[in-house]
Design a protein around this motif. Sequence first.
Motif, PDB file in Angstrom:
ATOM      1  N   HIS A  23      11.056  10.358  -7.183  1.00 16.49           N
ATOM      2  CA  HIS A  23      11.080  11.599  -7.952  1.00 16.49           C
ATOM      3  C   HIS A  23      11.848  12.692  -7.194  1.00 16.49           C
ATOM      4  CE1 HIS A  23       7.733   9.377  -9.700  1.00 16.49           C
ATOM      5  NE2 HIS A  23       7.717  10.211 -10.732  1.00 16.49           N
ATOM      6  N   PRO A  24      13.113  12.437  -6.831  1.00 19.47           N
ATOM      7  CA  PRO A  24      13.841  13.399  -5.989  1.00 19.47           C
ATOM      8  C   PRO A  24      14.049  14.756  -6.651  1.00 19.47           C
ATOM      9  CG  PRO A  24      15.321  11.701  -6.821  1.00 19.47           C
ATOM     10  CD  PRO A  24      13.930  11.244  -7.132  1.00 19.47           C
ATOM     11  N   ASP A  25      14.272  14.791  -7.946  1.00 18.13           N
ATOM     12  CA  ASP A  25      14.521  16.075  -8.603  1.00 18.13           C
ATOM     13  C   ASP A  25      13.287  16.970  -8.569  1.00 18.13           C
ATOM     14  OD1 ASP A  25      17.126  15.360  -9.196  1.00 18.13           O
ATOM     15  OD2 ASP A  25      16.618  14.575 -11.179  1.00 18.13           O
ATOM     16  N   GLU A  26      12.121  16.382  -8.804  1.00 18.93           N
ATOM     17  CA  GLU A  26      10.878  17.153  -8.787  1.00 18.93           C
ATOM     18  C   GLU A  26      10.560  17.636  -7.381  1.00 18.93           C
ATOM     19  OE1 GLU A  26      11.407  14.259 -10.185  1.00 18.93           O
ATOM     20  OE2 GLU A  26      10.507  14.167 -12.194  1.00 18.93           O
ATOM     21  N   VAL A  27      10.764  16.775  -6.385  1.00 27.17           N
ATOM     22  CA  VAL A  27      10.529  17.172  -4.994  1.00 27.17           C
ATOM     23  C   VAL A  27      11.511  18.269  -4.596  1.00 27.17           C
ATOM     24  CG1 VAL A  27      10.575  16.386  -2.596  1.00 27.17           C
ATOM     25  CG2 VAL A  27       9.540  14.942  -4.361  1.00 27.17           C
ATOM     26  N   ALA A  28      12.775  18.119  -5.012  1.00 30.97           N
ATOM     27  CA  ALA A  28      13.791  19.130  -4.687  1.00 30.97           C
ATOM     28  C   ALA A  28      13.427  20.479  -5.282  1.00 30.97           C
ATOM     29  CB  ALA A  28      15.153  18.673  -5.202  1.00 30.97           C
ATOM     30  N   ARG A  29      12.873  20.479  -6.470  1.00 32.64           N
ATOM     31  CA  ARG A  29      12.503  21.738  -7.116  1.00 32.64           C
ATOM     32  C   ARG A  29      11.460  22.480  -6.272  1.00 32.64           C
ATOM     33  NH1 ARG A  29      10.803  19.707 -11.736  1.00 32.64           N
ATOM     34  NH2 ARG A  29      12.962  19.417 -12.369  1.00 32.64           N
ATOM     35  N   ALA A  30      10.487  21.736  -5.769  1.00 30.13           N
ATOM     36  CA  ALA A  30       9.446  22.358  -4.943  1.00 30.13           C
ATOM     37  C   ALA A  30      10.015  22.872  -3.624  1.00 30.13           C
ATOM     38  CB  ALA A  30       8.329  21.350  -4.693  1.00 30.13           C
ATOM     39  N   TRP A  68       1.893  19.103  -6.288  1.00 30.52           N
ATOM     40  CA  TRP A  68       1.653  17.735  -6.747  1.00 30.52           C
ATOM     41  C   TRP A  68       2.817  17.300  -7.623  1.00 30.52           C
ATOM     42  CZ3 TRP A  68      -1.973  21.255  -5.662  1.00 30.52           C
ATOM     43  CH2 TRP A  68      -3.112  20.853  -4.958  1.00 30.52           C
ATOM     44  N   ILE A  69       3.305  16.079  -7.412  1.00 33.67           N
ATOM     45  CA  ILE A  69       4.403  15.530  -8.199  1.00 33.67           C
ATOM     46  C   ILE A  69       3.811  14.569  -9.233  1.00 33.67           C
ATOM     47  CG2 ILE A  69       6.572  14.276  -8.149  1.00 33.67           C
ATOM     48  CD1 ILE A  69       6.617  16.981  -6.665  1.00 33.67           C
ATOM     49  N   ALA A  70       3.944  14.915 -10.504  1.00 38.55           N
ATOM     50  CA  ALA A  70       3.340  14.119 -11.577  1.00 38.55           C
ATOM     51  C   ALA A  70       3.940  12.716 -11.620  1.00 38.55           C
ATOM     52  CB  ALA A  70       3.554  14.823 -12.914  1.00 38.55           C
ATOM     53  N   GLY A  71       3.055  11.732 -11.686  1.00 35.21           N
ATOM     54  CA  GLY A  71       3.478  10.349 -11.818  1.00 35.21           C
ATOM     55  C   GLY A  71       3.935   9.688 -10.543  1.00 35.21           C
ATOM     56  N   ALA A  72       3.914  10.401  -9.428  1.00 34.17           N
ATOM     57  CA  ALA A  72       4.443   9.866  -8.169  1.00 34.17           C
ATOM     58  C   ALA A  72       3.333   9.324  -7.279  1.00 34.17           C
ATOM     59  CB  ALA A  72       5.219  10.945  -7.423  1.00 34.17           C
ATOM     60  N   GLY A  73       3.714   8.355  -6.444  1.00 37.38           N
ATOM     61  CA  GLY A  73       2.862   7.866  -5.385  1.00 37.38           C
ATOM     62  C   GLY A  73       3.361   8.385  -4.046  1.00 37.38           C
ATOM     63  N   HIS A  74       3.285   7.535  -3.042  1.00 34.89           N
ATOM     64  CA  HIS A  74       3.616   7.964  -1.681  1.00 34.89           C
ATOM     65  C   HIS A  74       5.107   8.215  -1.480  1.00 34.89           C
ATOM     66  CE1 HIS A  74       2.972   8.472   2.583  1.00 34.89           C
ATOM     67  NE2 HIS A  74       3.798   7.470   2.880  1.00 34.89           N
ATOM     68  N   PHE A  85       0.816  -1.215   0.000  1.00 34.69           N
ATOM     69  CA  PHE A  85       0.000   0.000   0.000  1.00 34.69           C
ATOM     70  C   PHE A  85       0.851   1.265   0.000  1.00 34.69           C
ATOM     71  CE2 PHE A  85      -2.807   3.273   1.622  1.00 34.69           C
ATOM     72  CZ  PHE A  85      -4.008   2.987   0.979  1.00 34.69           C
ATOM     73  N   TRP A  86       1.936   1.279   0.817  1.00 34.64           N
ATOM     74  CA  TRP A  86       2.682   2.509   1.055  1.00 34.64           C
ATOM     75  C   TRP A  86       4.070   2.508   0.433  1.00 34.64           C
ATOM     76  CZ3 TRP A  86      -0.098   6.398   2.468  1.00 34.64           C
ATOM     77  CH2 TRP A  86      -1.192   6.233   3.338  1.00 34.64           C
ATOM     78  N   GLY A  87       4.474   1.462  -0.223  1.00 37.99           N
ATOM     79  CA  GLY A  87       5.838   1.359  -0.734  1.00 37.99           C
ATOM     80  C   GLY A  87       6.066   2.121  -2.030  1.00 37.99           C
ATOM     81  N   ASP A  88       7.240   1.910  -2.606  1.00 38.01           N
ATOM     82  CA  ASP A  88       7.644   2.630  -3.816  1.00 38.01           C
ATOM     83  C   ASP A  88       7.337   1.865  -5.094  1.00 38.01           C
ATOM     84  OD1 ASP A  88       9.499   0.607  -3.795  1.00 38.01           O
ATOM     85  OD2 ASP A  88      11.257   1.916  -3.736  1.00 38.01           O
ATOM     86  N   GLY A  89       6.572   0.791  -4.966  1.00 33.87           N
ATOM     87  CA  GLY A  89       6.216  -0.009  -6.126  1.00 33.87           C
ATOM     88  C   GLY A  89       7.036  -1.277  -6.258  1.00 33.87           C
ATOM     89  N   THR A  90       8.096  -1.417  -5.461  1.00 33.09           N
ATOM     90  CA  THR A  90       8.899  -2.635  -5.494  1.00 33.09           C
ATOM     91  C   THR A  90       8.097  -3.800  -4.927  1.00 33.09           C
ATOM     92  OG1 THR A  90      10.924  -1.347  -5.193  1.00 33.09           O
ATOM     93  CG2 THR A  90      11.055  -3.708  -4.766  1.00 33.09           C
TER      94      THR A  90
END
Length: 266
Positions: A249-256, A237-243, A155-160
């Motif tokens: 998506h570190p680059d997108e989060v860093a930008r925000a 909101w980070i496009a394409g990201a989950g929890h 439910f909460w993981g990174d998709g692995t």
Amino acid sequence: MSASPHTHIQTFGAGPSLALALHCTLAHSGAWRSLGAALSNCLTLHAIDLPGHGQSADWDARRDFHDQCTQAATAQLTAPMHVIGHSFGATIALRLAVTQPHRVRSLTLIEPVFFAAAMADAPARMHAHEREAQPYFDALAEGDHRRAARLFNQFWGDGTRWDDMSARNQTYLSDRVHLVAAQTSAIVEDHAGLMAPGALGRASMPSLLIQGDQTADIIDATHESLARRLPNARRAWIAGAGHMSPLTHPDEVARAIRSLVKMAEE
């Protein structure tokens, strides 16, 4: 900044401003490595292993888990810092912003699992989440920590996929999955009183609520509630990201975050 004997710290980046980073449940300070690299010219990121995680001391089960984690984080907040929290770590960051506002220059909450906020404004959405989470709690009640960890990660993981994880990581999650239930008094019952009238109003520093656009509905409900109450908050909101956007998506989060830090320091 010095670590106590019971709190392990890693430092990422060498930027001009100090930040404190608080990881999600079942992770450790190393989870901030990619985001720390993406912010390296902006922040010096001090990331701690919360109690029961990584190389820090185990949780003392005689004390409230959230209280003990908050105490560990507060000990590192020795000067005004930008505070960044993810998931459970974001609930601690929020508590620091309410109780230590003079030490928090900006507040970044990445998908805080502070479900008391959702319960206050969107109880139907909270109850739907509780139904989704019930299989995990059933597994935990039955003493099947491995199954509970697999369900939690699903439910909460990174998709692995669970079966694609190393045996070491599976054991790490299984050995700590009981810590999820230990959070209930804080994140659902709000024993720290963060939802009390006026409490969140004390967190008046520039704040940012970050969520993936593919994340669980309960996170969106939580963000909606917090955005109504935090005086100086905006949402991203980070496009394409989950929890797990700090990892995926570190680059997108860093930008925000970089934009928030610039605003806080102007």
